[in-house]
Write a protein that holds these residues in place. Structure first.
Motif, PDB file in Angstrom:
ATOM      1  N   SER A  82       0.896 -25.312  75.943  1.00  0.00           N
ATOM      2  CA  SER A  82       2.326 -25.232  76.270  1.00  0.00           C
ATOM      3  C   SER A  82       2.752 -26.407  77.143  1.00  0.00           C
ATOM      4  CB  SER A  82       2.635 -23.922  77.004  1.00  0.00           C
ATOM      5  OG  SER A  82       2.358 -22.829  76.177  1.00  0.00           O
ATOM      6  N   ARG A  83       1.870 -26.797  78.040  1.00  0.00           N
ATOM      7  CA  ARG A  83       2.168 -27.946  78.892  1.00  0.00           C
ATOM      8  C   ARG A  83       2.267 -29.209  78.030  1.00  0.00           C
ATOM      9  NH1 ARG A  83      -1.867 -29.137  82.944  1.00  0.00           N
ATOM     10  NH2 ARG A  83      -0.203 -30.425  83.793  1.00  0.00           N
ATOM     11  N   PHE A  84       1.355 -29.323  77.066  1.00  0.00           N
ATOM     12  CA  PHE A  84       1.367 -30.466  76.150  1.00  0.00           C
ATOM     13  C   PHE A  84       2.664 -30.497  75.343  1.00  0.00           C
ATOM     14  CE2 PHE A  84       0.093 -31.372  71.574  1.00  0.00           C
ATOM     15  CZ  PHE A  84       0.245 -32.748  71.651  1.00  0.00           C
ATOM     16  N   PHE A  85       3.036 -29.343  74.758  1.00  0.00           N
ATOM     17  CA  PHE A  85       4.262 -29.264  73.975  1.00  0.00           C
ATOM     18  C   PHE A  85       5.470 -29.692  74.800  1.00  0.00           C
ATOM     19  CE2 PHE A  85       4.888 -27.141  69.742  1.00  0.00           C
ATOM     20  CZ  PHE A  85       3.620 -27.399  69.281  1.00  0.00           C
ATOM     21  N   THR A  86       5.523 -29.197  76.022  1.00  0.00           N
ATOM     22  CA  THR A  86       6.671 -29.484  76.875  1.00  0.00           C
ATOM     23  C   THR A  86       6.796 -30.984  77.141  1.00  0.00           C
ATOM     24  OG1 THR A  86       6.457 -27.322  77.889  1.00  0.00           O
ATOM     25  CG2 THR A  86       7.722 -28.967  79.115  1.00  0.00           C
ATOM     26  N   LYS A  87       5.661 -31.646  77.338  1.00  0.00           N
ATOM     27  CA  LYS A  87       5.696 -33.089  77.603  1.00  0.00           C
ATOM     28  C   LYS A  87       6.162 -33.858  76.356  1.00  0.00           C
ATOM     29  CE  LYS A  87       2.199 -32.420  80.987  1.00  0.00           C
ATOM     30  NZ  LYS A  87       3.151 -32.323  82.097  1.00  0.00           N
ATOM     31  N   VAL A  88       5.723 -33.392  75.187  1.00  0.00           N
ATOM     32  CA  VAL A  88       6.171 -34.041  73.956  1.00  0.00           C
ATOM     33  C   VAL A  88       7.682 -33.821  73.786  1.00  0.00           C
ATOM     34  CG1 VAL A  88       5.952 -34.116  71.443  1.00  0.00           C
ATOM     35  CG2 VAL A  88       3.904 -33.835  72.863  1.00  0.00           C
ATOM     36  N   LEU A  89       8.134 -32.602  74.046  1.00  0.00           N
ATOM     37  CA  LEU A  89       9.567 -32.319  73.913  1.00  0.00           C
ATOM     38  C   LEU A  89      10.377 -33.132  74.920  1.00  0.00           C
ATOM     39  CD1 LEU A  89       9.513 -28.440  73.375  1.00  0.00           C
ATOM     40  CD2 LEU A  89       9.832 -30.229  71.673  1.00  0.00           C
ATOM     41  N   PHE A 138       6.681 -29.233  64.301  1.00  0.00           N
ATOM     42  CA  PHE A 138       5.520 -29.905  63.723  1.00  0.00           C
ATOM     43  C   PHE A 138       5.947 -31.236  63.104  1.00  0.00           C
ATOM     44  CE2 PHE A 138       2.967 -31.097  60.094  1.00  0.00           C
ATOM     45  CZ  PHE A 138       1.660 -30.972  60.545  1.00  0.00           C
ATOM     46  N   LYS A 139       7.061 -31.217  62.424  1.00  0.00           N
ATOM     47  CA  LYS A 139       7.542 -32.447  61.783  1.00  0.00           C
ATOM     48  C   LYS A 139       7.891 -33.521  62.807  1.00  0.00           C
ATOM     49  CE  LYS A 139      10.091 -32.913  58.410  1.00  0.00           C
ATOM     50  NZ  LYS A 139      11.444 -32.932  57.809  1.00  0.00           N
ATOM     51  N   ARG A 140       8.476 -33.118  63.906  1.00  0.00           N
ATOM     52  CA  ARG A 140       8.803 -34.117  64.949  1.00  0.00           C
ATOM     53  C   ARG A 140       7.510 -34.723  65.504  1.00  0.00           C
ATOM     54  NH1 ARG A 140      12.933 -32.246  63.007  1.00  0.00           N
ATOM     55  NH2 ARG A 140      12.211 -33.775  61.509  1.00  0.00           N
ATOM     56  N   PHE A 141       6.500 -33.869  65.698  1.00  0.00           N
ATOM     57  CA  PHE A 141       5.203 -34.355  66.172  1.00  0.00           C
ATOM     58  C   PHE A 141       4.628 -35.337  65.143  1.00  0.00           C
ATOM     59  CE2 PHE A 141       3.419 -31.589  69.717  1.00  0.00           C
ATOM     60  CZ  PHE A 141       4.642 -31.051  70.072  1.00  0.00           C
ATOM     61  N   ASP A 157       1.231 -39.530  44.163  1.00  0.00           N
ATOM     62  CA  ASP A 157       1.765 -40.887  44.283  1.00  0.00           C
ATOM     63  C   ASP A 157       2.182 -41.241  45.703  1.00  0.00           C
ATOM     64  OD1 ASP A 157       1.451 -41.336  41.553  1.00  0.00           O
ATOM     65  OD2 ASP A 157       3.359 -40.289  41.126  1.00  0.00           O
ATOM     66  N   CYS A 158       2.887 -40.318  46.387  1.00  0.00           N
ATOM     67  CA  CYS A 158       3.445 -40.642  47.696  1.00  0.00           C
ATOM     68  C   CYS A 158       2.541 -40.241  48.848  1.00  0.00           C
ATOM     69  CB  CYS A 158       4.802 -39.976  47.884  1.00  0.00           C
ATOM     70  SG  CYS A 158       5.900 -40.195  46.476  1.00  0.00           S
ATOM     71  N   GLY A 159       1.506 -39.463  48.566  1.00  0.00           N
ATOM     72  CA  GLY A 159       0.627 -39.029  49.639  1.00  0.00           C
ATOM     73  C   GLY A 159       1.198 -37.837  50.396  1.00  0.00           C
ATOM     74  N   GLU A 160       1.014 -37.853  51.724  1.00  0.00           N
ATOM     75  CA  GLU A 160       1.485 -36.755  52.581  1.00  0.00           C
ATOM     76  C   GLU A 160       2.988 -36.865  52.754  1.00  0.00           C
ATOM     77  OE1 GLU A 160      -0.237 -37.081  56.508  1.00  0.00           O
ATOM     78  OE2 GLU A 160      -2.187 -36.607  55.629  1.00  0.00           O
ATOM     79  N   VAL A 161       3.743 -35.913  52.243  1.00  0.00           N
ATOM     80  CA  VAL A 161       5.202 -35.978  52.393  1.00  0.00           C
ATOM     81  C   VAL A 161       5.694 -34.737  53.121  1.00  0.00           C
ATOM     82  CG1 VAL A 161       7.395 -36.218  51.189  1.00  0.00           C
ATOM     83  CG2 VAL A 161       5.314 -37.260  50.227  1.00  0.00           C
ATOM     84  N   PRO A 162       6.388 -34.919  54.242  1.00  0.00           N
ATOM     85  CA  PRO A 162       6.923 -33.767  54.967  1.00  0.00           C
ATOM     86  C   PRO A 162       8.041 -33.110  54.164  1.00  0.00           C
ATOM     87  CG  PRO A 162       6.941 -35.761  56.334  1.00  0.00           C
ATOM     88  CD  PRO A 162       6.652 -36.200  54.934  1.00  0.00           C
ATOM     89  N   VAL A 163       8.093 -31.785  54.247  1.00  0.00           N
ATOM     90  CA  VAL A 163       9.197 -31.061  53.608  1.00  0.00           C
ATOM     91  C   VAL A 163      10.473 -31.366  54.408  1.00  0.00           C
ATOM     92  CG1 VAL A 163      10.093 -28.762  53.084  1.00  0.00           C
ATOM     93  CG2 VAL A 163       7.633 -29.235  52.865  1.00  0.00           C
ATOM     94  N   PHE A 197      -3.402 -32.155  66.501  1.00  0.00           N
ATOM     95  CA  PHE A 197      -2.379 -32.656  67.423  1.00  0.00           C
ATOM     96  C   PHE A 197      -3.059 -33.611  68.393  1.00  0.00           C
ATOM     97  CE2 PHE A 197       0.461 -28.695  66.968  1.00  0.00           C
ATOM     98  CZ  PHE A 197       1.375 -29.380  66.182  1.00  0.00           C
ATOM     99  N   LYS A 198      -2.378 -34.704  68.680  1.00  0.00           N
ATOM    100  CA  LYS A 198      -2.989 -35.733  69.502  1.00  0.00           C
ATOM    101  C   LYS A 198      -2.796 -35.453  70.991  1.00  0.00           C
ATOM    102  CE  LYS A 198      -4.146 -40.354  68.468  1.00  0.00           C
ATOM    103  NZ  LYS A 198      -3.799 -41.735  68.419  1.00  0.00           N
ATOM    104  N   ILE A 199      -3.380 -34.378  71.438  1.00  0.00           N
ATOM    105  CA  ILE A 199      -3.226 -33.975  72.837  1.00  0.00           C
ATOM    106  C   ILE A 199      -3.912 -34.984  73.766  1.00  0.00           C
ATOM    107  CG2 ILE A 199      -5.242 -32.440  72.870  1.00  0.00           C
ATOM    108  CD1 ILE A 199      -3.608 -30.489  74.614  1.00  0.00           C
ATOM    109  N   THR A 200      -4.888 -35.709  73.225  1.00  0.00           N
ATOM    110  CA  THR A 200      -5.617 -36.679  74.069  1.00  0.00           C
ATOM    111  C   THR A 200      -4.691 -37.789  74.575  1.00  0.00           C
ATOM    112  OG1 THR A 200      -6.303 -37.818  72.054  1.00  0.00           O
ATOM    113  CG2 THR A 200      -7.891 -36.312  73.042  1.00  0.00           C
ATOM    114  N   ASP A 201      -3.612 -38.074  73.821  1.00  0.00           N
ATOM    115  CA  ASP A 201      -2.650 -39.076  74.297  1.00  0.00           C
ATOM    116  C   ASP A 201      -2.003 -38.641  75.612  1.00  0.00           C
ATOM    117  OD1 ASP A 201      -3.068 -40.720  72.204  1.00  0.00           O
ATOM    118  OD2 ASP A 201      -1.012 -40.699  71.444  1.00  0.00           O
TER     119      ASP A 201
END
Length: 836
Positions: free
Chosen positions: A567-574, A154-157, A459-465, A207-211
């Motif tokens: 799954s097809r979407f995930f694979t393309k992102v990976l 999720f963080k990489r996305f 203060d910082c907004g959305e911060v990933p762990v 998730f921006k699957i439309t891209d």
RNA sequence: GCCCGAGUGGCGGAAUUGGCAGACGCACCGCACUCAAAAUGCGGCGCCGAAAGGCGUGUGGGUUCGAGUCCCACCUCGGGCACCA
């Protein structure tokens, strides 16, 4: 040898022992467990293959549907192993999800208790069912060791801008009290519980699957021929590519002052001259932005009315068109014409640009609206059909352009191209591709899922762990009533868990309280199986390279869009992240059919359910597996009312008795054995391999039955039980049956004097010399009708066959003295004679 | 409306991709074994016909020496999408 004698022989060889599936199962299950038969060698000495069944959700024990699907996958795994491949055939559980939460609320428990208890039940059933899985690779998506990496992904996305938050009207299930992805709304109702879905504006993760819409579409070329056509069609449909143009219209006040431009999407730019009004979606923000002040109250009243409609009502095409005039005009960039601007709910806010040019003559919805509000209809494509203004039916076909200035006289296709050229050169439009696919809404206001690894800091907004702090684990103290749905995530109530430090500034901050859609978990599990214990990342890149993509994926068609698209979407992102070297996760897909009873899906309400455990007790594991395979082609439904597990059990007993009859010692060479039986054996093995490669498992069973029948005959009324060809045939039967009926096959193998396991016996080598028949039957036709059959040598010359055929008395009788016009000879199989 | 898929005996289904339609099995019928039954084994089983023979793969046409298979039109069933511009 008389059949009387052979009966005696058979009885004495059996020594009173008869086929008893329960004792056979009890004998071999522990032996397999101890031998660890099904783990891949994974040393690169053999070609690797990966076969995978869609992993189960642990909702109680296995049912008939699992029995079918997993029988199919196991046939492939066991066949590949016999062919000498190094086979990865893992098993795991998709163990996050709503039912666990509901059970926890009901029983004042933690969802994990229910989940892991069910997993143990199913695991035991899978073992009894003799699924040839590598149990050492078992995984559960609800294990922190697993969902740590779901969060990591999720963080990489998120870093790539592919995971984002937006405030938007979303599908809301009032019963489950959670949002739903578009893919989870079926006919306006919640896929899971059937409750009509409403809209609710919420700030949610997507998730921006439309891209990836274009790539999801294009890469289907790789899958054509290996995936069922209907699944590809469904995905194509779902992605919904349409080609057309964006065209800009200036919006003017009544006094002619230009205020702003609004872009529309159209697939029919050729009909620009036929636009007579302009419509914006009632629920789009745009409507409120452009409405003239004196019409605002009217618009707002209309918007209230629209909001009150359920999705089901709104989507009905039967409904009368409604709308309000906004007191503005849109200027047609081609001819400068002023078109009244309306707001209506038949235009969708989140498709295209949320605004359209209305061409009533050539679009039925626009025509219905025009007729409801008495707006003009102008024909611009003459198709030779009746004028839509009169007939009430819009025309959409090809024709000749009229009333269209520079487009006049052109055909539809040329006019589309020309209109795009015109707007492009004027700078008021351009060629565009539009997709129906929307971004994947992944937030869920539920407890039993993967926590979203984000901290909200004032203060910082959305911060990933940070990666090294993963996993963000679920709090263990929430249970029972605390999990009851209340519209916000139950996690929000876990104050200690929610309140944390901002990883960036160290100040007080709060965790995101939503969890991820469980389809996120299942979008990458097939990769984790390559290296399930890997701790440096979601999977070991080398192991993934070795094993993936999945060579054969098996599962139900209900996931045609959801799981398979994600799954097809995930694979393309990976792939884009450089983590995998392929763009499609599943090279081949098999959709097994459903198991029905009496023509209908099994259900509690119909009371037609069949309990798998009872069936296994009654007929044995092997008979049930064999019944599933033999009943129909893998992709067809099996109606349990039409099949005969007792017939399968009978056949297995018949095959098993053969092993007891064989009286030659193990290791006896087959050469010199009965030639006819040897040919039957080798032909069966040869055909079975071809049939297995093309997925025709049911026919392989039929061929195996034929070989069993031939062997029975050879023992009783042929060369007898001591002939080496009989041993060869029965060993072939054991190996063939090891794919479908592993217990029986193993027991036969042992009775034949071999060590376990028959699963690793290897596919017997087929002797090509034994595939050649000694004689073949040539068919003699007169005008395509069979009149005689001749037994001839396979090498017979055309001339010789022709003479034999013409000499046939049956042929002479039909010819009745007539001369010949043509004689077609296809030696050695067929002659067709056409009389003059 | 648009897009896929499928129509073969009483039933589930075969048919090497243009060459014996109905493999294999279920159900049913008959025979052997048995005092009997079960189990097992053997045989029969598309339709019409006493037989010879004729007809037969949803319907109608076409291509071909030859069509379940290829082409055209249609019918029926199943599935998906659908106020998607």
């Amino acid at each position: 040898m008389s059949s009387e004698n052979s009966t005696t022989i058979r009885n004495s060889a059996d020594e009173g022992r008869s086929y008893d599936f329960a004792s056979i199962e009890a004998t071999w299950a522990p032996v397999w467990e101890q031998l660890n038969v099904f783990a891949p060698v994974d040393d690169g000495t053999r070609e690797r293959r990966y076969v995978l069944d869609m992993f189960p959700y642990p909702s109680g024990d296995l049912h008939m549907g699992h029995a079918e699907a997993f029988a199919m996958g196991d046939v492939v795994a066991r066949y590949w192993r016999q062919r000498g491949y190094d086979v990865l055939h893992p098993i795991g559980w998709d163990s996050f999800g709503l039912p666990a939460e509901n059970a926890a609320i009901k029983h004042d428990a933690h969802p994990a208790e229910w989940t892991y208890a069910n997993i143990e039940t199913q695991a035991a059933s899978f073992k009894r069912y003799a699924i040839s899985a590598d149990w050492s690779r078992r995984l559960h998506t609800s294990d922190p060791e697993y969902y740590r990496w779901t969060q990591w992904l999720f963080k990489r996305f998120h870093e790539k801008g592919l995971a984002y938050r937006k405030n938007h009207p979303v599908n809301w299930c009032p019963k489950d009290q959670t949002v739903l992805a578009n893919e989870q709304v079926v006919n306006g109702a919640c896929e899971r519980c059937g409750t009509p879905v409403t809209k609710k504006a919420l700030n949610q993760w997507y998730f921006k699957i439309t891209d990836y819409a274009d790539r999801l579409l294009e890469d289907m070329e790789q899958l054509a021929g290996h995936w069922p056509e209907r699944v590809l069609a469904m995905q194509r449909n779902w992605i919904g590519r349409s080609e057309g143009a964006h065209v800009e219209f200036a919006i003017e006040a009544a006094d002619g002052a230009a205020e702003r431009t609004v872009t529309v999407f159209t697939t029919r730019p050729d009909t620009l001259y036929g636009a007579t009004f302009f419509v914006v979606a009632a629920d789009a923000e745009l409507a409120g932005e452009i409405v003239a002040p004196e019409h605002r109250a009217e618009l707002e009243a209309y918007q209230e009315q629209v909001k009150a409609l359920s999705e089901i009502e709104r989507q009905s095409t039967e409904r009368e068109k409604t709308g309000v005039f906004l007191g503005r005009y849109a200027v047609n960039p081609l001819n400068g014409e002023k078109l009244p601007v309306w707001a209506a709910d038949y235009v969708l806010a989140d498709y295209g640009t949320g605004a359209i040019m209305a061409v009533p003559a050539h679009d039925q919805r626009d025509l219905d609206f025009a007729r409801a509000f008495d707006l003009p209809v102008r024909l611009v494509v003459d198709t030779g059909e009746e004028d839509p203004a009169v007939s009430g039916t819009a025309t959409g076909g090809d024709g000749t352009l009229v009333n269209s200035g520079p487009l006049d006289g052109l055909g539809k296709a040329e006019a589309i191209a020309r209109a795009i050229e015109i707007v492009e050169s004027a700078g008021t439009g351009r060629h565009t591709v539009n997709y129906r696919l929307r971004d994947w809404l992944l937030s869920r206001q539920r407890f039993w899922g993967t926590p979203i690894p984000i901290v909200h800091c004032p203060d910082c907004g959305e911060v990933p762990v940070p990666d090294e702090q993963l996993p963000v684990t679920l709090p263990s103290d929430l249970r029972g009533e605390a999990l009851a749905p209340k519209g916000t995530s139950p996690l929000a109530a876990a104050t200690e868990w929610v309140n944390t430090e901002c990883p960036r500034c160290g100040g007080a901050a709060q965790r995101d309280t939503d969890t991820m859609d469980t389809f996120v978990d299942s979008s990458w599990y097939f990769l984790r199986f390559a290296s399930p214990d890997y701790t440096e990342g979601p999977f070991d890149l080398e192991a993934a390279k070795d094993w993936l993509p999945v060579g054969q994926y098996v599962g139900g068609v209900e996931h045609a869009i959801l799981h398979l698209l994600y799954s097809r979407f995930f694979t393309k992102v990976l792939f884009d992240l450089g983590l995998v070297g392929f763009t499609e996760p599943f090279s081949a897909l098999l959709n097994q059919g459903q198991v029905l009873n009496g023509g209908k899906a099994m259900s509690k309400s119909l009371g037609n359910g069949v309990d798998l455990g009872e069936q296994l007790d009654l007929f044995g594991v092997d008979a049930i597996r064999l019944t599933m395979i033999f009943a129909s082609p893998p992709e067809d439904d099996v109606d349990w009312a039409d099949v005969s597990p007792s017939g399968s059990a009978k056949f297995l007993a018949r095959a098993w008795r053969l092993a007891g009859d064989v009286s030659s010692p193990a290791g006896t060479p087959a050469a010199g054995g009965d030639a006819a039986l040897r040919r039957a054996t080798h032909r069966t093995l040869h055909e079975a391999a071809e049939l297995l490669d093309s997925g025709k498992f049911n026919v392989v069973v039929a061929k195996t039955m034929e070989l069993v029948n031939a062997t029975r005959k050879a023992i009783d009324a042929g060369p007898g039980a001591a002939d080496p060809a009989v041993r060869e045939a029965v060993e072939a039967v054991s190996i063939l049956l090891s794919l479908f009926a592993p217990y029986t096959a193993e027991d036969m193998w042992a009775r034949l004097g071999h060590e376990p396991s028959v699963a690793n016996a290897g596919w017997p080598e087929v002797d090509p010399a034994l595939l050649v028949q000694e004689t073949v039957v040539a068919v003699v036709q007169v005008q395509g009708k069979v009149r005689d059959r001749l037994e001839v040598s396979p090498g017979i010359a055309e001339d010789e066959l022709r003479e034999l055929a013409l000499a046939s008395p049956a042929v002479q009788r039909v010819l009745d003295g007539r001369g010949l016009r043509t004689v077609i000879v296809r030696a050695p199989k067929l002659v067709n004679i056409v009389p003059a």
